[in-house]
Structures are given as structure tokens and as C-alpha cells.
Design a protein around this motif. Sequence first.
Motif, PDB file in Angstrom:
ATOM      1  N   THR A   1       0.673  -1.161   0.079  1.00 30.58           N
ATOM      2  CA  THR A   1      -0.007  -0.008   0.037  1.00 30.58           C
ATOM      3  C   THR A   1       0.776   1.263  -0.021  1.00 30.58           C
ATOM      4  N   PRO A   2       0.265   2.301  -0.127  1.00 31.39           N
ATOM      5  CA  PRO A   2       0.949   3.675  -0.619  1.00 31.39           C
ATOM      6  C   PRO A   2       2.007   3.990   0.906  1.00 31.39           C
ATOM      7  N   ILE A   3       1.371   3.449   2.135  1.00 32.35           N
ATOM      8  CA  ILE A   3       2.112   3.814   3.335  1.00 32.35           C
ATOM      9  C   ILE A   3       3.525   3.268   3.442  1.00 32.35           C
ATOM     10  N   CYS A   4       3.610   2.201   2.838  1.00 32.76           N
ATOM     11  CA  CYS A   4       5.028   1.694   3.122  1.00 32.76           C
ATOM     12  C   CYS A   4       5.996   2.411   1.948  1.00 32.76           C
TER      13      CYS A   4
ATOM     14  N   VAL B   1       1.604  -2.644   4.946  1.00 34.73           N
ATOM     15  CA  VAL B   1       0.317  -1.808   5.516  1.00 34.73           C
ATOM     16  C   VAL B   1       0.532  -0.771   6.249  1.00 34.73           C
ATOM     17  N   LYS B   2       1.971  -0.837   6.919  1.00 34.49           N
ATOM     18  CA  LYS B   2       1.906   0.157   8.329  1.00 34.49           C
ATOM     19  C   LYS B   2       3.482   0.387   8.408  1.00 34.49           C
ATOM     20  N   PHE B   3       3.811   1.673   8.960  1.00 38.31           N
ATOM     21  CA  PHE B   3       5.093   2.098   9.405  1.00 38.31           C
ATOM     22  C   PHE B   3       4.925   2.546  10.827  1.00 38.31           C
ATOM     23  N   GLU B   4       5.939   2.040  11.667  1.00 43.61           N
ATOM     24  CA  GLU B   4       6.033   2.448  12.981  1.00 43.61           C
ATOM     25  C   GLU B   4       7.462   3.216  13.273  1.00 43.61           C
ATOM     26  N   ALA B   5       7.470   4.253  13.806  1.00 49.92           N
ATOM     27  CA  ALA B   5       8.464   4.760  14.330  1.00 49.92           C
ATOM     28  C   ALA B   5       8.720   4.926  15.829  1.00 49.92           C
TER      29      ALA B   5
ATOM     30  N   PRO C   1      16.896   1.057  27.373  1.00 51.62           N
ATOM     31  CA  PRO C   1      16.348   2.289  26.817  1.00 51.62           C
ATOM     32  C   PRO C   1      14.988   2.630  27.236  1.00 51.62           C
ATOM     33  N   GLU C   2      14.456   3.786  27.098  1.00 47.91           N
ATOM     34  CA  GLU C   2      13.096   4.204  27.437  1.00 47.91           C
ATOM     35  C   GLU C   2      12.493   4.653  26.209  1.00 47.91           C
ATOM     36  N   LEU C   3      11.108   4.027  25.761  1.00 49.75           N
ATOM     37  CA  LEU C   3      10.470   4.595  24.754  1.00 49.75           C
ATOM     38  C   LEU C   3       9.897   5.881  25.016  1.00 49.75           C
ATOM     39  N   ILE C   4      10.221   6.992  24.309  1.00 49.26           N
ATOM     40  CA  ILE C   4       9.575   8.350  24.651  1.00 49.26           C
ATOM     41  C   ILE C   4       8.695   8.808  23.357  1.00 49.26           C
ATOM     42  N   LEU C   5       8.857   8.317  22.363  1.00 48.55           N
ATOM     43  CA  LEU C   5       8.142   8.494  21.147  1.00 48.55           C
ATOM     44  C   LEU C   5       7.708   7.243  20.328  1.00 48.55           C
ATOM     45  N   LYS C   6       6.334   7.092  19.872  1.00 43.73           N
ATOM     46  CA  LYS C   6       6.225   6.115  19.027  1.00 43.73           C
ATOM     47  C   LYS C   6       5.054   6.513  18.358  1.00 43.73           C
ATOM     48  N   ALA C   7       5.005   6.697  16.909  1.00 46.42           N
ATOM     49  CA  ALA C   7       4.417   7.103  15.849  1.00 46.42           C
ATOM     50  C   ALA C   7       4.241   6.275  14.898  1.00 46.42           C
ATOM     51  N   ALA C   8       3.049   6.204  14.272  1.00 49.15           N
ATOM     52  CA  ALA C   8       2.551   4.985  13.087  1.00 49.15           C
ATOM     53  C   ALA C   8       1.456   5.658  12.413  1.00 49.15           C
ATOM     54  N   LEU C   9       1.524   5.192  11.103  1.00 46.43           N
ATOM     55  CA  LEU C   9       0.427   5.054  10.264  1.00 46.43           C
ATOM     56  C   LEU C   9       0.135   3.777   9.685  1.00 46.43           C
ATOM     57  N   ARG C  10      -1.046   3.317   9.491  1.00 52.14           N
ATOM     58  CA  ARG C  10      -1.597   1.888   8.978  1.00 52.14           C
ATOM     59  C   ARG C  10      -2.581   2.139   8.081  1.00 52.14           C
ATOM     60  N   ASP C  11      -2.435   1.412   6.881  1.00 54.15           N
ATOM     61  CA  ASP C  11      -3.531   1.405   5.841  1.00 54.15           C
ATOM     62  C   ASP C  11      -4.720   0.518   6.623  1.00 54.15           C
TER      63      ASP C  11
ATOM     64  N   ALA D   1       0.076  11.693   5.142  1.00 55.50           N
ATOM     65  CA  ALA D   1      -1.166  11.088   4.363  1.00 55.50           C
ATOM     66  C   ALA D   1      -1.554  11.848   2.863  1.00 55.50           C
ATOM     67  N   ARG D   2      -1.553  13.105   3.057  1.00 54.53           N
ATOM     68  CA  ARG D   2      -1.947  13.704   1.877  1.00 54.53           C
ATOM     69  C   ARG D   2      -0.869  13.614   0.856  1.00 54.53           C
ATOM     70  N   ALA D   3       0.376  13.515   0.907  1.00 58.31           N
ATOM     71  CA  ALA D   3       1.405  13.510   0.094  1.00 58.31           C
ATOM     72  C   ALA D   3       1.322  11.956  -0.495  1.00 58.31           C
ATOM     73  N   HIS D   4       0.774  10.936   0.081  1.00 61.34           N
ATOM     74  CA  HIS D   4       0.754   9.320  -0.275  1.00 61.34           C
ATOM     75  C   HIS D   4      -0.652   9.306  -0.856  1.00 61.34           C
ATOM     76  N   GLY D   5      -1.463  10.203  -1.092  1.00 57.17           N
ATOM     77  CA  GLY D   5      -2.704   9.920  -2.156  1.00 57.17           C
ATOM     78  C   GLY D   5      -3.672   9.265  -1.045  1.00 57.17           C
ATOM     79  N   TYR D   6      -3.757   9.516   0.310  1.00 63.14           N
ATOM     80  CA  TYR D   6      -4.907   9.134   1.144  1.00 63.14           C
ATOM     81  C   TYR D   6      -5.826   9.904   1.203  1.00 63.14           C
ATOM     82  N   ASP D   7      -7.310   9.491   1.333  1.00 65.51           N
ATOM     83  CA  ASP D   7      -8.372  10.346   1.208  1.00 65.51           C
ATOM     84  C   ASP D   7      -8.674  10.798   2.555  1.00 65.51           C
TER      85      ASP D   7
END
Length: 343
Positions: A10-13, A96-100, A111-121, A231-237
Motif C-alpha cells: 500500500t502507499p504507506i510503505c 500496510v504500516k510503518f512504526e517509528a 532504553p526508555e521509549l519516549i515517542l512512538k508514531a505510526a500510520l496504518r492502511d 497522508a496527503r502526500a501519499h494519496g490518502y483520502d
Amino acid sequence: MDVTAQLGITPICLVSDSEIWTHLVTPTVKGLLGPIVSQAAPEVLETVQGKFSGDEVSNLNDHRLYGGKTGFVRHPYIYSMYKTLNGAFIVKRDGVKFEAFCWYGDIDRSPELILKAALRDRRYDGTPRANDTALVDFPYDDPKHNAPLHSELKSVELSIYGFMPGSRIVDATGEPEFDRFFASPFSFADRPELFLKYFNRAWNTKRAPGQHAAPIRDVASHALPGFERIARAHGYDVIEMAASHYHVAKWAQSGGYVFSSSEQAREFASMTEGLAAIRAAGHPLTRSQQSWACVAQNLPAEHIPAALNMHGPLWMQDNLGQKCLWVHKPLSEAAHRLLSARI
């Protein structure tokens, strides 16, 4: 036939690590991590086990590979690690997804997780295939609660987590169970006496439910525009999120998100009216207390504190089952047209 779509590409990858670092990692987080000092070659991984504790992925559909062996995932994922002066920036992605992930501290020493950001189709939501990705922590196969918004629209779900290092409840109190209560209060609702013990302690803190550590302040202002730009840059509605608590839903509303279900919109309005009635009765509520009051409605009726009892509405997402409080924001002209009649 769109072969790549059929295969789950999908476009998210196609979102680059650079886009993620630029638009989703906030200035505060970048300041904590320090500059990137090295980059490992990307790897293709196929196991649930990660490279360190907390780095694991999932296998919700319990796929067995290589003659029935456990510990592997249905679809391999790409793993990219960037060492920073004070930690690491890690990106995991599949079709279908990325996670940072932003980890603070020595990556080899807890280590300590301080940020998790993700987008999933979301195209496979409501089917077992939604759970095939190794990058989801919760199932999305229930067709009643997690069906996609519209078959003609490309939709993506955002998720975000951002907490200051060294600020966990357990760090301050030495009480892992109290920390778990903040992280997942609904999991205590079947033990109302224990719930109320911790609820009464949490009530006068500045922490809302879900905040088992202090929020990173610029995540709230930085995240939504960053997600929408990608999301806009990769064509999501459409861009969506599942609002875990009252304050999260209000944050989403402030960013232009609307409820995906008219029924849930009415339930949320009832909850808001209930909070107004509590205040009108002489019980002022802070922003975090509003969310705690909503959580308390899911206790057995006889255990809801009398001053907070709304006598009816329940919070709609307990983060235990698959029922979600979906909110969305149209990004394209087609989405505005096709979704305008939903609410």
C-alpha cells in the motif's frame, strides 16, 4: 488487476524515514535524542523477538512457519536503526504500516521509549487479514467495530505515544501496579475496590488516564499536522484515529476530526452533558479529571462515586476489546463528498 494492492503493498510503505523524522519527530524529542551519529543497514526480519526488550512485534493470527514453528510472523518487515547521541531512532515497516520509535538511553541497556508514531492502511480492517501485519498490538478483524469507512476511499489510521524520560509513575512510586492502572484503567474495572483505590490516588494528579508518564508537550501540537501532511502526500483520502479517552477525543476534535458513527457521536454528547452536570452540581473538573470521570462510568453502577455518576452513558473504547471510538478527518474532495452524510 492491481497486483501490488492484492499482495498488500500500500502507499504507506513508501513513506521515507526522512519524512517520518522531519514531520513526526518533534523538536523536543530531537533535542532529547541528539543528532543522528550512525545508521545501520536496513534488515528484513521475520521473528516476533526484537533486538532488545520492548522491541518485539506481534503475531496476532498465530501463524506457524517452517513446519509449525512459533516465534515467526506472517509477513516479514523492514527494520532500520539510526543511532543518535543519546539513544536511537528505529523505523519498522511492512506493506500496510510503518512504526517509528524513539528510544532514550543506551540501546543495549534498557532504553526508555519516549515517542512512538505510526500510520496504518485500513483497507483490510474488518477481516482476519488486518491482523496479519506484525506491527499491530491489537486486533482489527471485527467487521462490526472496525469496518473501513468507505470502500471507495483510501484511509489510514494514526497512532501516537510520547512521554518524557524518567517520568513513569513506577519511577516515582515504585509501584508497577499503579503504573499499569494509569496505562490501562479499564483492565481494573472488574475489580472495583482496587480500581477505586488507585482512582482516588490518581484523581488529584495532573495525569489523565493512559498517561503513565508525563506527556511531551509539543507532541500534541506537532503530531496531527505531520500525520496529515504525510497522508496527503501519499494519496490518502481520509485520516483516522481511535480515541482512547475523553481528552484524546477532544484533542482530535480540536484538529478537525469528527466521529465516524452518529450513534457514538450521540453517546459522546451524552458524556459531555454528564460532565457539565457534574460541574453544575458544584464539582469542578480539570481536563484530566474529565477523562477519569468518563472512565468511572464503566464500573458496576453501585461502585461509581456518587458525585460522578452520570446514570447511563458508558465510555465507548475500553482498549481491551475491539470496539473503538473512531474519528476521522477527510483529506480529499472525494472524502468530503462521500462522507458528508455520515453524521
